[in-house]
Design an enzyme around this catalytic site. Structure first.
Site, mmCIF file in Angstrom:
data_model
loop_
_atom_site.group_PDB
_atom_site.id
_atom_site.type_symbol
_atom_site.label_atom_id
_atom_site.label_comp_id
_atom_site.label_asym_id
_atom_site.label_seq_id
_atom_site.Cartn_x
_atom_site.Cartn_y
_atom_site.Cartn_z
ATOM 1 N N GLY A 165 -57.711 49.584 68.312
ATOM 2 C CA GLY A 165 -58.823 49.654 67.371
ATOM 3 C C GLY A 165 -59.508 51.013 67.391
ATOM 4 N N SER A 166 -59.683 51.578 68.580
ATOM 5 C CA SER A 166 -60.390 52.868 68.677
ATOM 6 C C SER A 166 -59.635 53.955 67.928
ATOM 7 C CB SER A 166 -60.543 53.281 70.145
ATOM 8 O OG SER A 166 -61.245 52.299 70.866
ATOM 9 N N ASN A 182 -69.421 43.233 67.653
ATOM 10 C CA ASN A 182 -68.793 42.769 68.895
ATOM 11 C C ASN A 182 -69.798 42.230 69.905
ATOM 12 O OD1 ASN A 182 -69.167 45.718 68.565
ATOM 13 N ND2 ASN A 182 -68.824 45.763 70.769
ATOM 14 N N GLN A 217 -63.261 42.509 65.399
ATOM 15 C CA GLN A 217 -63.784 41.200 65.808
ATOM 16 C C GLN A 217 -63.623 40.144 64.715
ATOM 17 O OE1 GLN A 217 -64.959 40.293 68.781
ATOM 18 N NE2 GLN A 217 -64.901 42.314 69.715
ATOM 19 N N SER A 267 -57.172 45.281 66.111
ATOM 20 C CA SER A 267 -56.595 45.475 67.436
ATOM 21 C C SER A 267 -55.961 44.176 67.916
ATOM 22 C CB SER A 267 -57.710 45.906 68.399
ATOM 23 O OG SER A 267 -57.182 46.071 69.694
ATOM 24 N N HIS A 299 -55.323 43.082 71.066
ATOM 25 C CA HIS A 299 -55.756 42.406 72.294
ATOM 26 C C HIS A 299 -57.016 41.568 72.121
ATOM 27 C CE1 HIS A 299 -59.149 44.946 73.948
ATOM 28 N NE2 HIS A 299 -58.640 45.820 73.112
ATOM 29 N N THR A 327 -42.046 57.626 69.451
ATOM 30 C CA THR A 327 -41.205 56.433 69.478
ATOM 31 C C THR A 327 -42.073 55.183 69.560
ATOM 32 O OG1 THR A 327 -39.487 57.718 70.542
ATOM 33 C CG2 THR A 327 -39.298 55.310 70.707
ATOM 34 N N CYS A 329 -76.748 48.590 83.333
ATOM 35 C CA CYS A 329 -75.810 48.878 84.418
ATOM 36 C C CYS A 329 -74.376 48.564 84.022
ATOM 37 C CB CYS A 329 -76.169 48.068 85.638
ATOM 38 S SG CYS A 329 -77.886 48.274 86.104
HETATM 39 C C1 LIG Z 1 -62.647 46.186 71.034
HETATM 40 C C2 LIG Z 1 -63.194 46.841 69.831
HETATM 41 C C3 LIG Z 1 -62.749 48.102 69.422
HETATM 42 C C4 LIG Z 1 -61.764 48.906 70.224
HETATM 43 O O1 LIG Z 1 -60.473 48.394 70.143
HETATM 44 P P1 LIG Z 1 -59.385 48.892 71.224
HETATM 45 O O2 LIG Z 1 -58.113 48.272 70.762
HETATM 46 O O3 LIG Z 1 -59.839 48.358 72.542
HETATM 47 O O4 LIG Z 1 -59.370 50.367 71.155
HETATM 48 C C5 LIG Z 1 -63.263 48.658 68.270
HETATM 49 N N1 LIG Z 1 -64.170 47.993 67.545
HETATM 50 C C6 LIG Z 1 -64.632 46.777 67.885
HETATM 51 C C7 LIG Z 1 -65.617 46.089 67.025
HETATM 52 C C8 LIG Z 1 -64.162 46.164 69.047
HETATM 53 O O5 LIG Z 1 -64.639 44.974 69.393
#
Ligand SMILES: *Cc1c(COP(=O)(O)O)cnc(C)c1O
Length: 400
Positions: free
Chosen positions: A80-81, A161, A189, A209, A211, A247, A334
């Protein structure tokens, strides 16, 4: 004695790979090792598996279906990033050539968006950060008012998120289309939780994303509507239609395809099931002493709850819950490695005291009602113990 429970309630941070996803990936981790660019059978098979996954993503988003090697609207990324970075920097750099150097976003985006915008500001771009209301909602009219002659892009996240608020994406998309401005949404999300149709909602670019939807880590997608010029992300070989060289991560891509197909197969039923767990928690804690629900009570992700408990420090709360077998999250200082509490909670107008005591519980398909019941059973005692040791709580109660 009851056996020790473990409740994973941090699915907005990441999820467990599902059985079907793992099964789909396994062959590509060993025997399916061919390079998708090679012309012998092993290569062609890998390529076919990847293009099948691309079609799975296209179907889930309502994007145009692509053919092998033909034009596509779906590009695989490392997550996602990366997709957020590519979308925002790509459009910004491309439209800067036409004198458009203004971006509209919101104060409570994910850092992948906010820090990307900050990097562009250092390059001379101007960014408008729209405020949200106390429930974390934006209005399409506010987006419209912020759009200028030189606006290149609007980037507004689909669902937050931390607090789960779902934005009026179709309305914002309509405004952007009417104004002739490109619209990007971070839908990491939202995928699998709300119905997405990039064409009907006028979404030009979208990040997701794997995961976060029971797929593997390290793989994501940037959707980019046909006809939008986006600079290459990585120069090199011809992978991803020449736009992102290297790749391909076939096993990850196959896992993403399976994950998104499963997540989007029956969204209304899955969301209804999650809402039961979510609302159980909301009802259990809405009347709790010095507690508040963060985010909109209705326009929120079906599996996500965020409460603040005054007189409690988020990190202590997480550690106490961990000791009871509950994995959750907080927007406290923290845990995020900085002195200030979450920018999302502060953007709702919460004081530092309230923001420090936040707790995010996020459920997925793998959670049960028994998980919600266990949290409801354990949490009041934990909060009571922490408050009994808190000087802040002593002050609060002394003033009453
Ligand atoms: C987790 C998240 C990301 C980042 O995704 P990654 O695959 O971990 O880089 C970006 N935006 C939102 C809203 C997220 O919850």
């Amino acid at each position: 004695m009851e056996e020790k429970k473990f409740v994973y309630a941090d699915n907005s941070a990441t999820t467990r790979i599902s059985g079907p996803v793992l099964e789909a990936m396994l062959p590509w981790l060993q025997e399916g090792y061919g390079n998708a660019s090679s012309i012998y059978r092993k290569g062609r098979e890998a390529c076919a598996a990847m293009e099948h996954a691309r079609n799975q993503v296209e179907r889930a988003l309502g994007a145009e279906l692509s053919r092998h090697e033909g034009p596509t609207e779906v590009y695989f990324t490392s997550g996602g990033s990366e997709a957020d970075n590519w979308a925002i920097k790509g459009v910004a750099h491309s439209l800067a050539l036409k004198g458009k150097k203004h971006i509209v976003t919101s104060v409570f985006e994910h850092h992948a968006v906010l820090h990307t915008c900050a990097a562009l500001e250092k390059e001379g771009f101007e960014v408008t950060y729209l405020p949200v209301d106390t429930a974390g909602l934006l209005r399409a009219e506010d987006v419209e008012k912020a759009i200028r002659e030189d606006t290149a892009l609007v980037s507004i996240m689909y669902a937050n998120n931390e607090i789960g608020t779902i934005q009026p994406i179709a309305e914002i998309g309509a405004v952007c289309r009417r104004k002739g401005v490109l619209f990007h949404t971070d839908a990491v999300q939202a995928v699998g939780n709300v119905e997405i149709d990039v064409k009907a909602q006028n979404i030009d670019l979208l990040s997701l994303s794997a995961h976060k939807i029971h797929g593997p880590k390290g793989v994501g997608v940037l959707y980019c509507r046909k006809g939008i010029r986006l600079p290459n992300l990585i120069d090199g070989g011809g992978q991803e239609r020449g736009r992102r060289a290297g790749t391909e991560n076939i096993a990850g891509i196959v896992g993403l395809g399976q994950a998104i197909e499963d997540a989007c197969a029956d969204i209304p039923a899955r969301a209804a099931r999650l809402r039961v767990l979510r609302d159980k928690l909301i009802h259990a804690f809405e009347g709790f002493d010095h507690a508040r629900l963060n985010g909109d009570p209705v326009r929120r992700l079906p599996g996500s709850v965020n409460f603040s408990f005054l007189g409690v420090e988020g990190e202590s709360l997480l550690l106490s819950l961990d000791a009871m077998g509950i994995a959750a999250s907080s927007g406290s200082a923290c845990t995020s490695g900085s002195l200030d509490p979450s920018h999302v909670l502060l953007s709702l107008g919460l004081t530092h005291e309230w923001a420090h005591g936040s707790l995010r519980i996020s459920f997925s398909d793998e959670n049960t009602e028994a998980d919600a019941d266990y949290i409801i059973q354990v949490l009041p005692g934990v909060i009571g113990r922490l408050r009994a040791m808190s000087p802040l709580w002593e002050k609060i109660t002394a003033n009453q």
